[in-house]
Scaffold this motif. Structure first.
Motif, PDB file in Angstrom:
ATOM      1  N   VAL A   1       0.869  -1.190   0.000  1.00  0.00           N
ATOM      2  CA  VAL A   1       0.000   0.000   0.000  1.00  0.00           C
ATOM      3  C   VAL A   1       0.900   1.233   0.000  1.00  0.00           C
ATOM      4  CG1 VAL A   1      -1.880   1.221   1.144  1.00  0.00           C
ATOM      5  CG2 VAL A   1      -1.710  -1.261   1.354  1.00  0.00           C
ATOM      6  N   MET A   2       0.650   2.130  -0.961  1.00  0.00           N
ATOM      7  CA  MET A   2       1.505   3.308  -1.121  1.00  0.00           C
ATOM      8  C   MET A   2       0.701   4.590  -0.974  1.00  0.00           C
ATOM      9  SD  MET A   2       3.615   1.996  -4.443  1.00  0.00           S
ATOM     10  CE  MET A   2       4.789   3.342  -4.412  1.00  0.00           C
ATOM     11  N   ARG A   3       1.401   5.638  -0.533  1.00  0.00           N
ATOM     12  CA  ARG A   3       0.783   6.960  -0.438  1.00  0.00           C
ATOM     13  C   ARG A   3       1.882   7.994  -0.616  1.00  0.00           C
ATOM     14  NH1 ARG A   3      -1.758   9.592   5.045  1.00  0.00           N
ATOM     15  NH2 ARG A   3      -3.192  10.992   4.014  1.00  0.00           N
ATOM     16  N   ASP A   4       1.674   8.931  -1.502  1.00  0.00           N
ATOM     17  CA  ASP A   4       2.643  10.013  -1.744  1.00  0.00           C
ATOM     18  C   ASP A   4       4.076   9.495  -1.892  1.00  0.00           C
ATOM     19  OD1 ASP A   4       0.544  11.763  -1.548  1.00  0.00           O
ATOM     20  OD2 ASP A   4       0.917  12.273   0.543  1.00  0.00           O
ATOM     21  N   GLY A   5       4.240   8.405  -2.616  1.00  0.00           N
ATOM     22  CA  GLY A   5       5.579   7.887  -2.884  1.00  0.00           C
ATOM     23  C   GLY A   5       6.206   7.120  -1.738  1.00  0.00           C
ATOM     24  N   VAL A   6       5.441   6.894  -0.662  1.00  0.00           N
ATOM     25  CA  VAL A   6       5.997   6.210   0.510  1.00  0.00           C
ATOM     26  C   VAL A   6       5.165   4.957   0.792  1.00  0.00           C
ATOM     27  CG1 VAL A   6       6.486   6.412   2.985  1.00  0.00           C
ATOM     28  CG2 VAL A   6       6.764   8.402   1.478  1.00  0.00           C
ATOM     29  N   VAL A   7       5.875   3.831   1.019  1.00  0.00           N
ATOM     30  CA  VAL A   7       5.181   2.589   1.346  1.00  0.00           C
ATOM     31  C   VAL A   7       4.559   2.711   2.732  1.00  0.00           C
ATOM     32  CG1 VAL A   7       5.543   0.162   1.933  1.00  0.00           C
ATOM     33  CG2 VAL A   7       6.615   1.121  -0.103  1.00  0.00           C
ATOM     34  N   GLN A   8       3.272   2.375   2.840  1.00  0.00           N
ATOM     35  CA  GLN A   8       2.578   2.435   4.124  1.00  0.00           C
ATOM     36  C   GLN A   8       2.582   1.084   4.823  1.00  0.00           C
ATOM     37  OE1 GLN A   8       1.059   5.551   5.147  1.00  0.00           O
ATOM     38  NE2 GLN A   8       2.513   6.042   3.529  1.00  0.00           N
ATOM     39  N   GLN A   9       2.451   0.013   4.030  1.00  0.00           N
ATOM     40  CA  GLN A   9       2.429  -1.326   4.612  1.00  0.00           C
ATOM     41  C   GLN A   9       2.620  -2.353   3.505  1.00  0.00           C
ATOM     42  OE1 GLN A   9      -0.925  -2.033   7.188  1.00  0.00           O
ATOM     43  NE2 GLN A   9      -0.278  -4.122   7.699  1.00  0.00           N
ATOM     44  N   ILE A  10       3.306  -3.438   3.862  1.00  0.00           N
ATOM     45  CA  ILE A  10       3.486  -4.558   2.930  1.00  0.00           C
ATOM     46  C   ILE A  10       2.982  -5.798   3.651  1.00  0.00           C
ATOM     47  CG2 ILE A  10       5.146  -5.937   1.610  1.00  0.00           C
ATOM     48  CD1 ILE A  10       7.048  -3.519   1.681  1.00  0.00           C
ATOM     49  N   GLY A  11       2.099  -6.558   3.024  1.00  0.00           N
ATOM     50  CA  GLY A  11       1.609  -7.763   3.690  1.00  0.00           C
ATOM     51  C   GLY A  11       0.660  -8.540   2.821  1.00  0.00           C
ATOM     52  N   THR A  12       0.248  -9.704   3.340  1.00  0.00           N
ATOM     53  CA  THR A  12      -0.744 -10.496   2.623  1.00  0.00           C
ATOM     54  C   THR A  12      -2.071  -9.729   2.683  1.00  0.00           C
ATOM     55  OG1 THR A  12      -1.477 -11.647   4.607  1.00  0.00           O
ATOM     56  CG2 THR A  12       0.356 -12.645   3.406  1.00  0.00           C
ATOM     57  N   PRO A  13      -3.026 -10.069   1.812  1.00  0.00           N
ATOM     58  CA  PRO A  13      -4.317  -9.387   1.872  1.00  0.00           C
ATOM     59  C   PRO A  13      -4.938  -9.455   3.270  1.00  0.00           C
ATOM     60  CG  PRO A  13      -4.145 -10.584  -0.187  1.00  0.00           C
ATOM     61  CD  PRO A  13      -2.924 -10.948   0.615  1.00  0.00           C
ATOM     62  N   ASP A  14      -4.850 -10.605   3.935  1.00  0.00           N
ATOM     63  CA  ASP A  14      -5.422 -10.718   5.283  1.00  0.00           C
ATOM     64  C   ASP A  14      -4.715  -9.791   6.266  1.00  0.00           C
ATOM     65  OD1 ASP A  14      -7.310 -12.497   4.544  1.00  0.00           O
ATOM     66  OD2 ASP A  14      -6.318 -14.272   5.372  1.00  0.00           O
ATOM     67  N   GLU A  15      -3.399  -9.746   6.194  1.00  0.00           N
ATOM     68  CA  GLU A  15      -2.658  -8.877   7.114  1.00  0.00           C
ATOM     69  C   GLU A  15      -3.045  -7.410   6.911  1.00  0.00           C
ATOM     70  OE1 GLU A  15       1.374 -11.633   7.460  1.00  0.00           O
ATOM     71  OE2 GLU A  15       1.323  -9.940   6.075  1.00  0.00           O
ATOM     72  N   ILE A  16      -3.112  -7.013   5.643  1.00  0.00           N
ATOM     73  CA  ILE A  16      -3.397  -5.613   5.343  1.00  0.00           C
ATOM     74  C   ILE A  16      -4.822  -5.252   5.779  1.00  0.00           C
ATOM     75  CG2 ILE A  16      -3.693  -3.961   3.422  1.00  0.00           C
ATOM     76  CD1 ILE A  16      -0.845  -4.555   3.483  1.00  0.00           C
ATOM     77  N   TYR A  17      -5.735  -6.172   5.575  1.00  0.00           N
ATOM     78  CA  TYR A  17      -7.143  -5.883   5.903  1.00  0.00           C
ATOM     79  C   TYR A  17      -7.396  -5.977   7.409  1.00  0.00           C
ATOM     80  CZ  TYR A  17     -12.194  -5.722   5.309  1.00  0.00           C
ATOM     81  OH  TYR A  17     -13.518  -5.345   5.361  1.00  0.00           O
ATOM     82  N   GLU A  18      -6.790  -6.972   8.026  1.00  0.00           N
ATOM     83  CA  GLU A  18      -7.121  -7.215   9.436  1.00  0.00           C
ATOM     84  C   GLU A  18      -6.191  -6.507  10.413  1.00  0.00           C
ATOM     85  OE1 GLU A  18      -7.526 -11.458   9.709  1.00  0.00           O
ATOM     86  OE2 GLU A  18      -9.091 -11.380   8.172  1.00  0.00           O
ATOM     87  N   GLN A  19      -4.987  -6.200   9.964  1.00  0.00           N
ATOM     88  CA  GLN A  19      -4.065  -5.507  10.866  1.00  0.00           C
ATOM     89  C   GLN A  19      -3.462  -4.291  10.177  1.00  0.00           C
ATOM     90  OE1 GLN A  19      -1.249  -8.548  12.281  1.00  0.00           O
ATOM     91  NE2 GLN A  19      -2.918  -9.972  11.932  1.00  0.00           N
ATOM     92  N   PRO A  20      -4.303  -3.345   9.755  1.00  0.00           N
ATOM     93  CA  PRO A  20      -3.758  -2.165   9.083  1.00  0.00           C
ATOM     94  C   PRO A  20      -2.830  -1.398  10.033  1.00  0.00           C
ATOM     95  CG  PRO A  20      -6.067  -1.825   9.661  1.00  0.00           C
ATOM     96  CD  PRO A  20      -5.767  -3.260   9.931  1.00  0.00           C
ATOM     97  N   ARG A  21      -1.712  -0.969   9.502  1.00  0.00           N
ATOM     98  CA  ARG A  21      -0.709  -0.353  10.367  1.00  0.00           C
ATOM     99  C   ARG A  21      -1.073   1.089  10.725  1.00  0.00           C
ATOM    100  NH1 ARG A  21       4.933  -1.634   8.177  1.00  0.00           N
ATOM    101  NH2 ARG A  21       4.401  -3.672   9.030  1.00  0.00           N
TER     102      ARG A  21
END
Ligand code: ATP
Length: 365
Positions: free
Chosen positions: A208-228
């Motif tokens: 997941v990226m925003r303004d050229g900076v990575v916000q989080q890298i993970g499996t779909p479950d990780e990203i959905y269930e444990q958003p950083r």
């Protein structure tokens, strides 16, 4: 076969604009990696760097062990599919698919013919091989663009929003086909999209990226269930996650979220960091689907008045005015709700999210 490694990779345009900052990422051989984010976040820039179409101004990009920063696109063994399809209008479907192979002069006519027909069979466009692109539907054109990339049998398959010109139903069926294609081709796929559902469906891992900076890298479950952070939480989910501003309070039974008359016990998983939150405001994250309809109020009930009811076939979306503010929820359709009605829904505590309001960072341990 290719593993792709970004080490401190950045992109600064000549006008000084930083489109990508310090990307560190390893994409595994045969992985399906999705770059996800809003318009302008640097997804295409990142993909174009892998293709060799965009100069890298910081750091190193490696394919397996080889640094490829200076390797020209045609020597990278990558194939790319664009949103625009970029087909030659005056060539037949067959010639469009064969063209890249002919240009390379590495294969004889029989081998080219075999690959074109094999790709056409897999994509179910064999009957269309003699047509021109303007005699095809959008979905058929997209298949031709896929076919042209497939026949190259590249080590890396790059796709930049390949489905965004298609209507909703076709997009969903093409997603399934792209997934099958990945399994059949056994190749590394890097896929750019701003569509969270597409990312969740296709990816082995999402960046997941925003303004050229990575916000989080993970499996779909990780990203959905444990958003950083709050941004990642808000970018995935339909309808989007609800945020309620409030405070964390200590009780004899643990921590709870408080906002006016609304009180919700917080799960263990949020305790460690939330303990130290003190008087600093928090945002409670409640996903639309994380409520259940249970008769009778309980400690974990969300009370409110229904403001909108949107039936969506399988479910109902409810707008509900609560003591914590307006929330949008998804419930089953066993019971039809009405606007103006008072309801109490039970919150699935274990699935609550909590963020520091000031920083947007998750308070999950
Ligand atoms: P979209 O989904 O809209 O294609 P994206 O996430 O793929 O967005 P990029 O195309 O990677 O975004 O662009 C990243 C940022 O770089 C954008 O803000 C864009 O305006 C900027 N940008 C692109 N090309 C240049 C350029 N030549 N000079 C300066 N800035 C540029």
């Amino acid at each position: 076969m290719a593993r792709i490694q970004f080490s401190g990779v950045g992109k600064r345009y000549p006008n000084g604009f930083v489109a990508l900052a310090d990307l560190n990422l390893e994409i595994g051989d045969r992985e399906f990696l999705v770059l996800l984010g809003p318009s302008g976040c640097g997804k295409s820039t990142t993909l174009n760097m892998i293709a060799g179409l965009e100069e890298i101004t910081e750091g190193q990009l490696r394919f397996d062990e080889t640094v490829v920063n200076e390797v020209p696109p045609h020597k990278r063994d990558v194939a790319m599919v664009f949103q625009s399809y970029a087909l030659y209008p005056h060539k037949s479907v067959y010639e469009n698919i064969a063209f890249g192979l002919r240009m390379r002069q590495q294969h004889d006519a029989a081998e080219i013919d075999r690959r074109v027909r094999d790709a056409a069979r897999r994509l179910e466009i064999e009957p269309l091989l003699e047509r021109r692109p303007n005699q095809l539907s959008g979905g058929q054109r997209q298949r031709v663009a896929l076919g042209r990339a497939m026949v190259r049998q590249p080590s890396v398959f790059l796709m930049d929003e390949p489905l965004s010109n298609l209507d909703a139903a076709l997009r969903i069926s093409m997603r399934a086909e792209i997934k099958q294609l990945h399994q059949a081709m056994q190749t590394t796929f890097v896929y750019v999209t701003h569509d969270q559902a597409e990312a969740l469906t296709l990816a082995d891992r999402i960046v997941v990226m925003r303004d050229g900076v990575v916000q989080q890298i993970g499996t779909p479950d990780e990203i959905y269930e444990q958003p950083r952070n709050q941004f990642v939480a808000s970018f995935l989910g339909n309808p989007p996650i609800n945020f309620l501003e409030g405070l964390v309070e200590h009780t004899a039974h643990g921590l709870r979220f408080v906002r006016g008359d609304l009180r919700l016990a917080l799960p263990e998983s949020l305790s460690a960091k939330a303990q130290g939150q003190g008087d600093r405001p928090v945002l409670l994250g409640l996903r639309a689907e994380d409520v259940v309809e249970q008769p009778g109020a309980s400690e974990q009930s969300l009370h409110g008045q229904v403001t909108t009811v949107l039936p969506v076939g399988s479910d109902q979306f409810l707008g509900m005015q609560t003591a914590g503010g307006l929330v949008y929820l998804r419930v089953g359709k066993d019971r039809r709700h009405r606007e103006g009605e008072s309801v109490a829904l039970s919150v699935v505590t274990s699935r609550l999210h909590l963020f520091d309001k000031a920083t947007g960072e998750s308070l999950r341990g």
